[in-house]
Design a protein around this motif. Structure first.
Motif, PDB file in Angstrom:
ATOM      1  N   LYS A 177       0.818  -1.209   0.000  1.00 55.36           N
ATOM      2  CA  LYS A 177       0.000   0.000   0.000  1.00 55.36           C
ATOM      3  C   LYS A 177       0.859   1.271   0.000  1.00 55.36           C
ATOM      4  O   LYS A 177       0.409   2.329  -0.421  1.00 55.36           O
TER       5      LYS A 177
ATOM      6  N   ASP B 123      -4.066  -2.336   6.214  1.00 52.26           N
ATOM      7  CA  ASP B 123      -2.812  -1.862   5.640  1.00 52.26           C
ATOM      8  C   ASP B 123      -2.925  -0.495   4.974  1.00 52.26           C
ATOM      9  O   ASP B 123      -1.973   0.285   4.991  1.00 52.26           O
TER      10      ASP B 123
ATOM     11  N   ASN C 158      -9.888  -5.453  -2.769  1.00 42.95           N
ATOM     12  CA  ASN C 158     -10.692  -4.380  -3.365  1.00 42.95           C
ATOM     13  C   ASN C 158     -10.365  -4.208  -4.851  1.00 42.95           C
ATOM     14  O   ASN C 158     -10.912  -3.335  -5.515  1.00 42.95           O
TER      15      ASN C 158
ATOM     16  N   ASN D 216      -5.013  -3.281  -6.489  1.00 45.12           N
ATOM     17  CA  ASN D 216      -3.667  -3.735  -6.813  1.00 45.12           C
ATOM     18  C   ASN D 216      -3.630  -4.444  -8.163  1.00 45.12           C
ATOM     19  O   ASN D 216      -2.775  -4.156  -8.994  1.00 45.12           O
TER      20      ASN D 216
ATOM     21  N   THR E 215       2.166  -9.541  -0.468  1.00 48.49           N
ATOM     22  CA  THR E 215       1.726  -8.156  -0.385  1.00 48.49           C
ATOM     23  C   THR E 215       2.094  -7.459   0.924  1.00 48.49           C
ATOM     24  O   THR E 215       2.081  -6.236   0.988  1.00 48.49           O
TER      25      THR E 215
HETATM   26  C1  LIG Z   1      -4.908  -4.394   0.502  1.00 50.69           C
HETATM   27  C2  LIG Z   1      -4.250  -5.696   0.546  1.00 50.69           C
HETATM   28  C3  LIG Z   1      -4.552  -6.711  -0.382  1.00 50.69           C
HETATM   29  C4  LIG Z   1      -5.615  -6.567  -1.411  1.00 50.69           C
HETATM   30  O1  LIG Z   1      -5.295  -5.607  -2.384  1.00 50.69           O
HETATM   31  P1  LIG Z   1      -6.469  -4.844  -3.177  1.00 50.69           P
HETATM   32  O2  LIG Z   1      -5.821  -3.744  -3.872  1.00 50.69           O
HETATM   33  O3  LIG Z   1      -7.449  -4.411  -2.137  1.00 50.69           O
HETATM   34  O4  LIG Z   1      -7.052  -5.895  -4.083  1.00 50.69           O
HETATM   35  C5  LIG Z   1      -3.820  -7.884  -0.318  1.00 50.69           C
HETATM   36  N1  LIG Z   1      -2.865  -8.069   0.611  1.00 50.69           N
HETATM   37  C6  LIG Z   1      -2.558  -7.126   1.511  1.00 50.69           C
HETATM   38  C7  LIG Z   1      -1.501  -7.412   2.521  1.00 50.69           C
HETATM   39  C8  LIG Z   1      -3.249  -5.920   1.510  1.00 50.69           C
HETATM   40  O5  LIG Z   1      -2.932  -4.991   2.440  1.00 50.69           O
END
Ligand SMILES: *Cc1c(COP(=O)(O)O)cnc(C)c1O
Ligand SMILES: [Zn+2]
Length: 463
Positions: free
Chosen positions: A134, A166, A272, A275, A409
């Protein structure tokens, strides 16, 4: 050495506009808007001067980006190495760089690869300042905000977001870097549905934290109404300025692979859907500039407890779902805001190369625990990506030959509470998790005596 004397340093260029993805109307990039004022659809950011960038030879781009990798200029150490493709209207002096981006690609351990079904790479976005990807989109959004505040001489801006944990950590961190006289931070969280580490982050950054009953989708509805009716700056990925920075994940993969994306599959967890939108848009930019020769396959992964995009891909019909509890809590979203963008990108560019699998909670936990027992530091969403790759290979959805990059992520430590619940057999029945002894671990308490510890370990005494 002045900035100008280095031919590889970015220069300010104009041409960005908001464009409605439905009616195509365009709006001034200096306005704070998050949906089309005319038809209420999502906005994307378009570079009306993109043709000027296309005239630059692909080789020149590659040389420039590779030269910037060796530069010591702080502003271009992170996502703004790709300044022309993110926010070209921002002078370097307005960039907020807190150490995000340029995260490592790690070769997956051999035994882990064998378990998954093919050798793969992990791009570890847990190694960002707030420990999740993020930060990429927050660096672009906050640099943009910083720039607009200066140009328009604004003050009393309230940055706000809803979050599964996050986004609020990243938003609070980046907002806290701006002058307190100009900016304050508010984050909305679903009570009890973020980890204690994630809750500690915006509190530590000094944001006002508001907890609400319900799940993320409920918080999102509230924040959308606030952004519609009040003067706030929205920091969710519905704000397309966030997407701009998150595209850097795709640019970095291409660069780290030597600009060779042949046979590449990129594995991304979907919450969401901001990403996965950004990752696709990023590869499309490189493709249109001729920097890469082929678009990669994109493999999205969802928990079967929150899988509207996977259902859409299987049935052709998009229907929001009511989520059940998921260990991939950061992706536990039943009605992803960016879904219309995903559909459009798939129709235009990725139709033959876009896949989504859904995996069980058990598979996610085992993906994470297995990976971390083999030298990795992935979170539950990283475990979800790994489980998704394993399943897609087993189902022969994607060919075994090729390059695979898995998106971890965030950092393992943010989701340590799920690891602990696994070790303690403390998951409620709604998760549907059956734990396995060989994946558990616990400390033992012994006396502080070398001989007692040697006895416990069965050590042989030296003769
Ligand atoms: C926000 C998040 C996601 C999902 O990403 P989106 O953009 O909401 O699809 C996946 N993993 C982590 C650790 C996140 O913080
Ligand atoms: Zn519109």
């Amino acid at each position: 050495m002045s900035e100008k004397s280095d031919p590889n340093m970015p220069e300010v260029r104009n041409g960005l506009v908001y464009t409605c993805i439905h009616c195509g109307r365009r709006y001034d990039i200096y306005d704070f808007i998050y949906t089309c004022p005319s038809c209420k659809s999502l906005l994307k950011i378009e570079n009306t001067a993109f043709d000027d960038l296309k005239r630059i030879p692909a080789e020149t781009w590659k040389q420039t980006f590779d030269a910037r990798r060796n530069s010591n200029a702080l502003e271009i150490q992170g996502i703004f190495r790709f300044h022309e493709l993110i926010l070209p209207m921002i002078p370097l002096a307005d960039i907020i760089y807190l150490g995000e981006g340029q995260t490592p690609i790690v070769r997956a351990n051999q035994d882990l690869s064998a378990w998954v079904g093919a050798p793969f790479l992990v791009k570890n976005d847990g190694l960002n300042p707030s420990a999740s990807f993020k930060d990429r989109g927050m660096a672009s959004a906050i640099s943009y905000l910083n720039h607009v505040i200066r140009v328009k001489n604004l003050d009393s801006v309230l940055g706000i977001c809803a979050s599964t944990g996050d986004t609020s950590a990243a938003a609070a961190l980046y907002l806290s870097y701006l002058p307190k006289s100009k900016v304050s931070a508010v984050v909305l969280l679903p009570k009890g549905k973020v980890t204690s580490q994630q809750l500690s982050q915006p509190l530590g950054s000094g944001a006002q934290v508001i907890e609400m009953p319900g799940v993320f989708d409920d918080c999102m509805r509230v924040v959308e109404e606030l952004a519609q009716d009040y003067h706030v700056f929205l920091l969710n990925s519905k704000n397309p300025v966030r997407i701009l920075g998150q595209k850097s994940y795709a640019y970095e993969i291409a660069q780290q692979l030597g600009w060779n994306t042949d046979g590449l599959t990129v594995v991304v967890p979907i919450g969401n859907a901001g990403n996965i939108t950004a990752v696709m848009e990023g590869f499309v930019d490189l493709y249109e500039l001729g920097i890469i020769k082929t678009l990669p396959r994109i493999l999205g992964v969802q928990s079967h407890h929150a899988d509207p995009v996977s259902r859409w891909r299987a049935s052709g019909a998009y229907v929001p779902v009511k989520v059940s509890p998921s260990v991939a809590q950061a992706a536990m979203i039943g009605d992803p805001v960016s879904f219309p963008k995903v559909r459009q990108l798939v129709e235009r560019y990725f139709d033959d190369r876009f896949f989504v699998v859904s995996v069980t909670e058990n598979e996610i936990m085992e993906g994470m625990l297995k990976a971390n027992r083999h030298g990795h530091v992935v979170c539950t969403q990283g475990g979800e990506s790994i489980a998704g790759l394993k399943r897609a290979l087993a189902e022969k959805l994607i060919p075994e030959a090729g390059q695979f990059v898995v998106d971890s992520t965030s950092h393992q430590l943010k989701f340590a509470s799920f690891q602990q619940r696994y070790f303690d057999d403390a998951f409620g029945p709604d998760y549907g998790i059956t734990t396995r002894e060989e994946l558990k671990n616990a400390p033992v308490t012994l006396e502080s005596s070398a001989s007692k510890i040697a006895q416990h370990l069965g050590l042989k005494r030296k003769v």
